[in-house]
Write a protein that holds these residues in place. Structure first.
Motif, PDB file in Angstrom:
ATOM      1  N   UNK A   1      -1.911  -0.633   9.267  1.00  0.00           N
ATOM      2  CA  UNK A   1      -1.088  -1.049  10.405  1.00  0.00           C
ATOM      3  C   UNK A   1       0.183  -1.784  10.026  1.00  0.00           C
ATOM      4  N   UNK A   2       0.259  -2.278   8.782  1.00  0.00           N
ATOM      5  CA  UNK A   2       1.478  -2.957   8.343  1.00  0.00           C
ATOM      6  C   UNK A   2       2.454  -2.008   7.662  1.00  0.00           C
ATOM      7  N   UNK A   3       2.112  -0.721   7.617  1.00  0.00           N
ATOM      8  CA  UNK A   3       3.007   0.258   7.012  1.00  0.00           C
ATOM      9  C   UNK A   3       2.690   0.498   5.549  1.00  0.00           C
ATOM     10  N   UNK A   4       3.333   1.508   4.984  1.00  0.00           N
ATOM     11  CA  UNK A   4       3.112   1.877   3.584  1.00  0.00           C
ATOM     12  C   UNK A   4       4.435   2.316   2.963  1.00  0.00           C
ATOM     13  N   UNK A   5       4.446   2.375   1.624  1.00  0.00           N
ATOM     14  CA  UNK A   5       5.677   2.656   0.873  1.00  0.00           C
ATOM     15  C   UNK A   5       5.379   3.678  -0.207  1.00  0.00           C
ATOM     16  N   UNK A   6       6.279   4.624  -0.370  1.00  0.00           N
ATOM     17  CA  UNK A   6       6.161   5.627  -1.429  1.00  0.00           C
ATOM     18  C   UNK A   6       7.291   5.450  -2.428  1.00  0.00           C
TER      19      UNK A   6
ATOM     20  N   UNK B   1       0.830  -1.201   0.000  1.00  0.00           N
ATOM     21  CA  UNK B   1       0.000   0.000   0.000  1.00  0.00           C
ATOM     22  C   UNK B   1       0.863   1.250   0.000  1.00  0.00           C
ATOM     23  N   UNK B   2       0.313   2.341  -0.521  1.00  0.00           N
ATOM     24  CA  UNK B   2       0.983   3.637  -0.455  1.00  0.00           C
ATOM     25  C   UNK B   2       0.304   4.511   0.584  1.00  0.00           C
ATOM     26  N   UNK B   3       1.010   5.497   1.148  1.00  0.00           N
ATOM     27  CA  UNK B   3       0.408   6.365   2.172  1.00  0.00           C
ATOM     28  C   UNK B   3      -0.823   7.111   1.685  1.00  0.00           C
ATOM     29  N   UNK B   4      -0.929   7.342   0.355  1.00  0.00           N
ATOM     30  CA  UNK B   4      -2.052   8.104  -0.194  1.00  0.00           C
ATOM     31  C   UNK B   4      -3.225   7.246  -0.628  1.00  0.00           C
ATOM     32  N   UNK B   5      -3.138   5.939  -0.427  1.00  0.00           N
ATOM     33  CA  UNK B   5      -4.229   5.064  -0.854  1.00  0.00           C
ATOM     34  C   UNK B   5      -5.457   5.291   0.020  1.00  0.00           C
ATOM     35  N   UNK B   6      -6.625   4.875  -0.495  1.00  0.00           N
ATOM     36  CA  UNK B   6      -7.869   5.005   0.261  1.00  0.00           C
ATOM     37  C   UNK B   6      -7.764   4.265   1.591  1.00  0.00           C
ATOM     38  N   UNK B   7      -7.120   3.093   1.553  1.00  0.00           N
ATOM     39  CA  UNK B   7      -6.995   2.306   2.765  1.00  0.00           C
ATOM     40  C   UNK B   7      -6.245   3.082   3.844  1.00  0.00           C
ATOM     41  N   UNK B   8      -5.128   3.709   3.454  1.00  0.00           N
ATOM     42  CA  UNK B   8      -4.283   4.383   4.448  1.00  0.00           C
ATOM     43  C   UNK B   8      -4.858   5.733   4.876  1.00  0.00           C
TER      44      UNK B   8
END
Length: 487
Positions: free
Chosen positions: A105-110, A92-99
């Motif tokens: 909770x598992x973190x995100x990547x850009x 997932x990315x920080x800007x996704x709907x989920x985040x």
């Protein structure tokens, strides 16, 4: 003269010992092993492919197994759910709907913040029956774990995602999401990329989840840890998916299921029920079995289905009864304590919104019936896998299996070499004397706040091996100089 002879003998001895130690260091098994964590699954964390038609499972009371990795430069630390039911590595990315609207909770990547990321296409899409959909880009970037780095790993980035988990799929490339729309779009997934970069010799890995009370298990790429299983070890052929005949899922044939309550009680009266293909899947917390088998289990153990969820008396967890799964030449017994789960506050709240109330002392039973008319989707999830040590060989289409050795005191790593010998050849080699380490694998928590600091290839064998080689080489040179001076 005796002094010169004595020095000569001593120098020869030291140099010989140095060369022996150096050779031993160089011949350590080429395998990458590390711990993964067992975490309570947040709501929606269960990831099951949409083409697997099973009842809606209770995910609130489940656990997931996650590995901590770092991605890109500078490193971005994320946790990945290990999934043998899919093949893509995606985040997932920080800007996704989920985040942005829920949580990650598992973190995100850009990818934009990594100097080593490279854009490939905007063709990434992964769909799951329960956890939603993720779409976005295919990119390449460097991924580090257990002190090694996989360079330029192709992965998905979920810019438009409603999936909670980051997924590390380790199945066949044929299970990659892109194949659904582009059959020729297969690429080297993480396992194949490790082989192509010489990090491991073969596209193989072993999973050990330990017992239900353990907080971590291990995954070992390219090898087998003979300390983590006991009893007979059987190598089974992976079978084609009964639905489409493709070799795109990690399935083996189950030949029988029975209950042991002082004696084995068969659970199927249908002679044509078995053998039945079953997927060994870490992305699934429970077990699904043929409907008549489930009915017999329910009758024997007083299990009931409420709102599609199997419920039982919590006292079953203390029973000595086991559910036994037969394979060709092998039997794996699963204790009920690995199947019976105490409902959480979230479970109780979900039931409170229906007309049902969970009586005191009622638990979740981790075996469910397969949906009617779907022969191909028997699943052996985490409740089963905790009782089995499983080795996956993607090159030779084989799965090796034995009963788990819970909480062993060390590791004994055997490398699985490339070639048709595969798992059997590695086990045959392990019959000869080999070192057993008393150390543990790198901690699952060691990468939470920073990139992995220590490189470990094969459990307990640090790949500071390279540094030791340099030290030994310098020692050899120094010894040679001293000896030549003395003589």
């Amino acid at each position: 003269m005796r002094s010169i002879i004595g020095w000569n003998a001593l120098c020869v001895l030291v140099l010989d010992l140095t060369s022996v130690v150096f050779a031993s260091s160089a011949s350590a098994p080429k395998a990458i092993g590390f711990e993964f964590e067992r975490r309570k699954a947040p709501p929606g964390a269960l990831t099951k492919r949409s083409n697997v038609n099973v009842p809606l499972l209770n995910t609130q009371n489940s656990f997931i197994y996650v590995a901590n990795v770092s991605v890109g430069s500078p490193p971005q630390n994320v946790s990945m759910q290990i999934d043998t039911g899919s093949s893509d590595f995606w985040i997932n990315t920080p800007d996704s709907m989920q985040c942005t609207q829920r949580s990650c909770p598992l973190g995100a990547y850009s990818a934009n913040e990594s100097t080593t990321s490279k854009y490939l296409s905007s063709d990434f899409i992964a769909t799951y029956a329960i956890d939603g959909t993720a779409t976005g880009d295919f990119i390449t970037d460097d991924v580090s774990f257990s002190g090694v780095t996989v360079k330029g790993l192709e992965m998905g980035v979920g810019y438009n995602s409603t999936c909670l988990a980051n997924i590390w799929g380790v199945a066949y490339p044929a299970a990659e999401a892109i194949v659904q729309n582009n059959p020729n779009g297969m690429y080297n997934n993480s396992v194949l990329q490790m082989v192509s970069q010489g990090l491991i010799q073969s596209p193989t890995y072993s999973l050990w989840m330990n017992d239900v009370a353990a907080s971590a298990g291990t995954i070992l790429f390219g090898g087998i840890d003979t300390a983590k299983f006991q009893g007979p070890f059987q190598v089974l052929p992976i079978v084609a998916d009964p639905e489409d005949g493709k070799m795109d899922a990690l399935m083996v044939n189950v030949t029988s299921i029975s209950l042991s309550t002082g004696g084995a009680v068969p659970l199927s009266t249908n002679a044509t029920e078995f053998p039945q293909a079953a997927m060994l899947e870490t992305g699934t917390p429970t077990i699904t079995v043929p409907n008549d088998v489930f009915v017999n289990i329910a009758n024997q153990l007083n299990v009931t289905l409420v709102q599609g969820i199997a419920l039982c008396d919590c006292a079953l967890a203390n029973s000595s009864t086991t559910v036994n799964f037969g394979f060709a030449g092998l039997n794996i017994s699963v204790p009920l304590k690995s199947i019976v789960e105490i409902p959480t506050a979230v479970d109780l709240e979900l039931f409170a919104h229906t007309s049902q109330q969970l009586p005191s002392g009622t638990c979740i039973f981790g075996i469910d019936p397969i949906s009617s008319g779907n022969f191909a989707t028997m699943l052996l999830g985490d409740s089963f896998l905790r009782s089995a040590y499983v080795v996956y060989d993607l090159a030779n289409n084989q799965i090796g299996m034995a009963a788990t050795n819970f909480n062993p005191k060390g590791s004994s790593i055997v490398e699985i070499a490339a070639g048709s010998g595969g798992i059997a050849a590695a086990l045959k080699a392990s019959a000869s004397p080999s070192p057993t380490t008393s150390g543990s694998m790198p901690s699952a928590s060691s990468t939470r706040s920073s990139a992995p600091a220590a490189t470990t290839t094969s459990a307990g064998v640090s790949s500071i091996r390279g540094e030791w080689k340099q030290i030994l080489a310098m020692w050899g040179v120094l010894t040679s100089v001293i000896c030549s001076t003395m003589l």
